[in-house]
Design an enzyme around this catalytic site. Structure first.
Site, mmCIF file in Angstrom:
data_model
loop_
_atom_site.group_PDB
_atom_site.id
_atom_site.type_symbol
_atom_site.label_atom_id
_atom_site.label_comp_id
_atom_site.label_asym_id
_atom_site.label_seq_id
_atom_site.Cartn_x
_atom_site.Cartn_y
_atom_site.Cartn_z
ATOM 1 N N ARG A 1 0.824 -1.215 0.000
ATOM 2 C CA ARG A 1 0.000 0.000 0.000
ATOM 3 C C ARG A 1 0.862 1.271 0.000
ATOM 4 O O ARG A 1 0.505 2.267 -0.614
ATOM 5 C CB ARG A 1 -0.942 -0.014 1.197
ATOM 6 C CG ARG A 1 -2.009 -1.095 1.052
ATOM 7 C CD ARG A 1 -3.025 -1.001 2.138
ATOM 8 N NE ARG A 1 -4.061 -1.991 1.966
ATOM 9 C CZ ARG A 1 -5.158 -2.039 2.711
ATOM 10 N NH1 ARG A 1 -5.326 -1.150 3.673
ATOM 11 N NH2 ARG A 1 -6.068 -2.965 2.516
ATOM 12 N N ASP B 1 -15.077 9.724 8.819
ATOM 13 C CA ASP B 1 -14.108 8.656 8.592
ATOM 14 C C ASP B 1 -12.729 9.302 8.708
ATOM 15 O O ASP B 1 -12.575 10.514 8.536
ATOM 16 C CB ASP B 1 -14.287 8.031 7.204
ATOM 17 C CG ASP B 1 -13.710 6.610 7.142
ATOM 18 O OD1 ASP B 1 -14.481 5.638 7.222
ATOM 19 O OD2 ASP B 1 -12.468 6.473 7.020
#
Length: 281
Positions: free
Chosen positions: A43, A151
């Site tokens: 990632r 979030d």
């Protein structure tokens, strides 16, 4: 070319993995055990391509030694968060809302039902909630609703605000609801749908880190959804986050957790009233 190849395949050192794991857990609560090292590296490499770096240890040097963390932290956290979501996920929660929670709130004389989706990902959860609330309010005189969605990941918040989804994601949405709440792209080859503006306008979005000591959220929420995020935290962090969330629930308000999450051993002002559904005393 051989020398360049050596830098691009340089693997994340144990020391740098440890520094990253510690930082990520301290900042976001997300545990990074050793078995996630390859996932983390993969990632990070996606992020590194954007900023034109090809050595993962040089990226760590930039973060920790060159004060790159200030400008990079949001992108780092975006890279490591897992954003699995779907419409009507864990449908028993929505059945409970329709059958019990919403009628109980309306019976108490609630004129505006306030809901917080505290780890909203790309928006499938809040838009599912909005469909349920829109139907419920249509059957009640003078009852309205608002949904706050937060979030830690800015990328998913941008997607959620747009309300655009690949067509396959709306599979769990019933046909009558699709007809009412979902628009198809004019160009069918895009395979994309969008939530109708009437629902999008009922939903407010903001970035929030559940690890923060205070949440800039009102303390009279009727329903809080915080599903499938606590599993990434250790027990002490779970206790802190749940305690803070309960502080934002109105008395009699409802907290929905993910189906594999538990509050066993944590002292909270809530009682369990259904599977992973809790009510504030």
């Amino acid at each position: 070319a051989a020398a360049l190849q050596a830098t691009t395949t340089e693997q994340l050192s144990s020391k740098n993995f440890q520094r990253l794991a510690t930082f990520i857990q301290d900042y976001s609560g997300i545990k990074m055990p050793a078995q996630k090292r390859t996932m983390l590296e993969g990632r990070l490499r996606r992020r590194m391509r954007t900023i034109r770096l090809d050595d993962v240890n040089a990226y760590c040097h930039y973060l920790f030694e060159e004060d790159g963390m200030d400008s990079e932290v949001i992108h780092l956290i975006d890279a490591v968060t897992t954003n699995k979501t779907e419409f009507f996920r864990e449908p028993a929660h929505f059945d409970f809302m329709v059958a019990k929670a919403l009628p109980a709130l309306a019976a108490k004389g609630k004129r505006e039902i306030k809901i917080w989706s505290a780890a909203c990902s790309t928006g499938a959860e809040p838009y599912t909630i909005a469909m349920i609330l829109d139907e419920f309010c249509a059957s009640q005189r003078g009852v309205d609703y608002s949904i706050l969605c937060t979030d830690i990941c800015t990328e998913v918040l941008q997607q959620a605000i747009a309300g655009r989804f690949v067509e396959s994601m709306i599979q769990p949405v019933s046909m009558p609801r699709r007809q009412r709440y979902v628009l198809r792209a004019k160009d069918p080859s895009r395979g994309e749908v969008r939530i109708v503006p009437e629902l999008r306008s009922k939903v407010a979005y903001g970035r929030l880190n559940l690890m923060d000591e205070r949440y800039p959220v009102e303390t009279t929420m009727d329903i809080i959804f915080c599903r499938n995020i606590l599993i990434y935290f250790d027990k002490p962090t779970q206790a802190q986050v749940l305690t803070r969330l309960c502080g934002h629930l109105a008395p009699g308000g409802y907290l929905f957790l993910g189906h594999s999450e538990s509050i066993v051993g944590i002292d909270l002002p809530i009682v369990q009233i259904a599977n992973t559904v809790f009510q504030k005393r």
